[in-house]
Structures are given as structure tokens and as C-alpha cells.
Design a protein around this motif. Structure first.
Motif, PDB file in Angstrom:
ATOM      1  N   THR A 277      43.430  33.744  37.738  1.00 16.32           N
ATOM      2  CA  THR A 277      41.942  33.325  38.026  1.00 16.32           C
ATOM      3  C   THR A 277      41.230  33.512  36.708  1.00 16.32           C
ATOM      4  O   THR A 277      40.493  32.538  36.432  1.00 16.32           O
ATOM      5  CB  THR A 277      41.409  34.199  38.870  1.00 16.32           C
ATOM      6  N   PHE A 278      41.585  34.386  35.717  1.00 20.94           N
ATOM      7  CA  PHE A 278      41.149  34.479  34.230  1.00 20.94           C
ATOM      8  C   PHE A 278      41.524  33.327  33.380  1.00 20.94           C
ATOM      9  O   PHE A 278      40.576  32.926  32.853  1.00 20.94           O
ATOM     10  CB  PHE A 278      41.412  35.787  33.807  1.00 20.94           C
TER      11      PHE A 278
ATOM     12  N   GLY B 207      42.754  43.783  31.371  1.00 17.70           N
ATOM     13  CA  GLY B 207      41.640  43.104  31.048  1.00 17.70           C
ATOM     14  C   GLY B 207      41.412  41.841  31.597  1.00 17.70           C
ATOM     15  O   GLY B 207      40.247  41.599  32.255  1.00 17.70           O
ATOM     16  N   MET B 208      42.416  41.267  31.675  1.00 17.65           N
ATOM     17  CA  MET B 208      42.338  39.663  32.507  1.00 17.65           C
ATOM     18  C   MET B 208      42.083  39.931  33.981  1.00 17.65           C
ATOM     19  O   MET B 208      41.454  39.194  34.597  1.00 17.65           O
ATOM     20  CB  MET B 208      43.639  38.988  32.153  1.00 17.65           C
TER      21      MET B 208
ATOM     22  N   ILE C 161      42.784  45.538  39.805  1.00 22.02           N
ATOM     23  CA  ILE C 161      43.184  46.407  38.789  1.00 22.02           C
ATOM     24  C   ILE C 161      44.347  47.244  39.424  1.00 22.02           C
ATOM     25  O   ILE C 161      44.889  48.092  38.401  1.00 22.02           O
ATOM     26  CB  ILE C 161      42.019  47.008  37.997  1.00 22.02           C
ATOM     27  N   LEU C 162      44.773  47.197  40.436  1.00 21.70           N
ATOM     28  CA  LEU C 162      45.649  48.282  40.959  1.00 21.70           C
ATOM     29  C   LEU C 162      46.801  47.694  40.604  1.00 21.70           C
ATOM     30  O   LEU C 162      47.668  48.938  40.211  1.00 21.70           O
ATOM     31  CB  LEU C 162      45.583  47.857  42.677  1.00 21.70           C
TER      32      LEU C 162
ATOM     33  N   TRP D  17      51.794  48.913  25.229  1.00 22.43           N
ATOM     34  CA  TRP D  17      50.229  49.050  25.536  1.00 22.43           C
ATOM     35  C   TRP D  17      49.421  47.738  25.522  1.00 22.43           C
ATOM     36  O   TRP D  17      48.650  47.619  26.237  1.00 22.43           O
ATOM     37  CB  TRP D  17      49.753  50.367  24.769  1.00 22.43           C
ATOM     38  N   LEU D  18      49.742  47.076  24.478  1.00 21.05           N
ATOM     39  CA  LEU D  18      49.134  45.982  24.282  1.00 21.05           C
ATOM     40  C   LEU D  18      49.224  44.718  25.380  1.00 21.05           C
ATOM     41  O   LEU D  18      48.449  44.367  25.993  1.00 21.05           O
ATOM     42  CB  LEU D  18      49.833  44.975  23.164  1.00 21.05           C
ATOM     43  N   PHE D  19      50.438  44.701  26.013  1.00 19.83           N
ATOM     44  CA  PHE D  19      50.727  43.823  27.115  1.00 19.83           C
ATOM     45  C   PHE D  19      49.935  44.429  28.251  1.00 19.83           C
ATOM     46  O   PHE D  19      49.272  43.577  29.174  1.00 19.83           O
ATOM     47  CB  PHE D  19      52.080  43.728  27.282  1.00 19.83           C
ATOM     48  N   LEU D  20      49.901  45.726  28.579  1.00 17.70           N
ATOM     49  CA  LEU D  20      49.395  46.263  29.677  1.00 17.70           C
ATOM     50  C   LEU D  20      47.845  46.215  29.669  1.00 17.70           C
ATOM     51  O   LEU D  20      46.979  45.959  30.551  1.00 17.70           O
ATOM     52  CB  LEU D  20      49.797  47.709  29.614  1.00 17.70           C
TER      53      LEU D  20
END
Length: 318
Positions: free
Chosen positions: A133-134, A195-196, A218-219, A187-190
Motif C-alpha cells: 500500500t505504501f 516505517g512503510m 505494525i504487528l 535493523w535497517l531492513f526492519l
């Protein structure tokens, strides 16, 4: 008019004579019973014989009842319970074996890693719709932008799974990766995934803000963050487990001279040597047992088993 002669009343003599004639008539009609009952062999009736047999049986039962031999026999239920108890004792003894403890720990570690990876994959798959969706940004359905938006989350998830899978695999084999670079990549990928997923539903961005919709989207990323954070800690704890003697089975070196023992026999090793000689004398161990056979028979560490083997093969060094 006729007159009837009245019947005279019977006298006592008439009554006695009538009774006598009646008894005589019955005696003629019914055969006379024998004066004595027929006797069986030995002059005893059947009733006497039955009673005598009953008394004899009672005496035999009384004699046998004092014998406790039947009470010493195990019933089927006792044998079943004893078998279960023996099996439980052997399983408990096996569970204390260092090799078995190491095997159980490795099995549980593989199970936890597999469950963690499956959960991580499902969490990333859950967030795919939110990322799409983002990334689509309102593009029409089935347009090129809308279709390619479905690929954003999968290629990020695959890259993340490569890093996490490598760390998990090496961690299960006792070689955990402690790399700040890999941690930053995870952490970058997560963070991108979180965020998206959350951006279209944040207050001030969504037309109608809903806490439930935000939490649902966000779950998946939150579960992924939890697994990626917890899995290295769990694997590090498994790596530091102490399994007893099993931890000393590797990394050992032999002496350069084959005639020298690995270490000098101490009091404990001397006791193990005596036990090994007893087992050899009884035939439970061969005359020249290997260190592995000694370790299994004596339930000791491999260092002690090698020391016992060298002491048995070269008694002069003891």
C-alpha cells in the motif's frame, strides 16, 4: 307315611376297629419302607461321605493357607509396574549422561531456531500488504506500479532472512557471529518495513485515524524485530551450556610419546583403574579396552578414560 330307623351312634370300639381296618388298607396299598437305609461302601451313607470329604478339604486348605509361597509371586500388575519403574530409572540415568544432555540441547536449539524462522517469515509476509500500500502510492489496481509494489517487501524480507539465517545457523554450530555491521543491516531492513507499514495509518496522514488499523499493520514488523533481537541471545545461551563431561570430549591432545600417559593418575583415576581391572576380570571389558569403551563403562571423562587406558597398557607408569 314312611318311618326311618335312626342310625345308631358308633361306639369307641367301632371307631378303633375302623382305624385298624384303615391302617391295614394303607399297609396293603403302600409297600413297606426298609427298616434301615441302604449303606454304601464301608457302611457310610452318601451324606456322611460328602461331609467327610468337606472336612478333609478344609484340613488341606488350612495347611496350604499357612504357606506364603503364593504371596512371593509377582502378579501381572506388579511385573508391569516394576518394568515401568525400571524403564523410568534407565531413562533418568540416560538423561544424566553428558552426551544425551548435549543431544537434547542441540535438538531443542534446532527446534527453537526453526520455530523462530517460521515465525519471522510469517511476520514479514503479514507486513507485505502494508508495504505494498505504501509503495503503490495510490496507483490503479493491476497497473505496473501497483504490481511491482508487491515485490518491495519480498526482496527486503529475503535479504533480512539471509542475514538472520546465517547468524542462526552458525550460532547453532557454536560459531556465533558478533558483527555490528550485520546488526545494523538487520535493523535497517526492519526499520524500513516498520516505517512503510505504519506511515499510511499515522495520525495526520490517514484520513481517519484508527488505533486498531495502525496496530494491525505494525504487528508483523514488531514480531520480526522481537525475533531478530531474541534469537541471537537464545543461541548465545545455548552455546554457553555446560553438559558436564561432554564438554571435554573434544579439543584434547595426546602426548608426543605414546608411552607417556595424557596426565599423571590421581586418586580418582587410581580408583577408576581398580574398577576397570575388576571389569576386565569379570569379562565386562576386553583385556585391552579402548578409551571410548572405558569412558562408557566407567562413566567418566575422556581424559580420565585415556589415563586409565594408558595405566592398564603400561603398568610401570602407574
Amino acid at each position: 307315611m314312611s318311618l326311618t330307623t335312626p342310625t345308631p351312634e358308633p361306639t369307641p370300639d367301632d371307631v378303633a376297629r375302623g382305624l385298624a381296618e384303615f391302617e391295614r388298607h394303607l399297609a396293603e396299598q403302600i409297600p413297606a419302607l426298609p427298616a434301615v437305609l441302604p449303606v454304601e461302601t464301608g457302611g457310610e451313607t452318601k451324606r456322611v461321605q460328602r461331609l467327610r470329604a468337606e472336612v478333609a478339604e478344609a484340613h488341606l486348605l488350612a495347611d496350604l493357607q499357612d504357606d506364603a509361597a503364593p504371596l512371593l509371586l509377582d502378579t501381572a500388575k506388579v511385573r508391569k509396574r516394576r518394568k515401568a519403574a525400571r524403564e523410568a530409572a534407565r531413562l533418568h540415568e540416560l538423561a544424566q549422561d553428558p552426551a544425551m544432555r548435549a543431544y537434547q540441547a542441540a535438538r531443542m536449539r534446532r527446534l527453537l531456531v526453526a520455530a523462530g524462522m517460521v515465525s519471522l517469515s510469517l511476520a514479514l509476509a503479514w507486513s507485505t500488504a502494508g508495504v505494498q500500500t505504501f509503495a503503490a502510492d495510490g496507483a490503479p489496481a493491476w497497473s505496473p506500479s501497483w504490481v511491482f509494489a508487491w515485490l518491495v517487501e519480498p526482496f527486503m524480507s529475503l535479504a533480512l532472512l539471509v542475514v538472520v539465517g546465517a547468524r542462526a545457523y552458525l550460532g547453532t554450530h557454536g560459531q556465533p557471529i558478533h558483527s555490528p555491521t550485520l546488526v545494523r543491516i538487520e535493523w535497517l531492513f526492519l526499520a524500513l518495513t516498520l516505517g512503510m507499514n505504519a506511515w499510511p495509518y499515522l495520525p495526520g496522514v490517514a484520513e481517519t485515524f484508527s488505533v486498531s488499523r495502525l496496530v494491525l499493520h505494525i504487528l508483523g514488523p514488531i514480531v520480526a524485530v522481537a525475533i531478530v533481537t531474541a534469537l541471537p541471545i537464545i543461541l548465545a545461551a545455548f552455546t554457553g551450556l555446560d553438559h558436564g563431561d561432554a564438554g571435554r570430549l573434544t579439543g584434547l591432545t595426546y602426548s608426543a610419546n605414546a608411552h607417556d600417559p595424557v596426565r599423571a593418575p590421581g586418586p580418582d583415576v587410581a580408583h577408576l583403574i581398580d574398577r576397570a581391572r575388576t571389569l576386565i576380570a569379570t569379562g565386562e571389558l576386553p583385556e585391552v579396552p579402548s578409551a571410548y569403551r572405558l569412558q562408557r563403562a566407567l562413566r567418566c571423562g575422556m581424559d580420565d578414560a585415556r589415563a586409565v587406558r594408558d595405566a592398564l597398557n603400561h603398568p610401570t607408569t602407574n
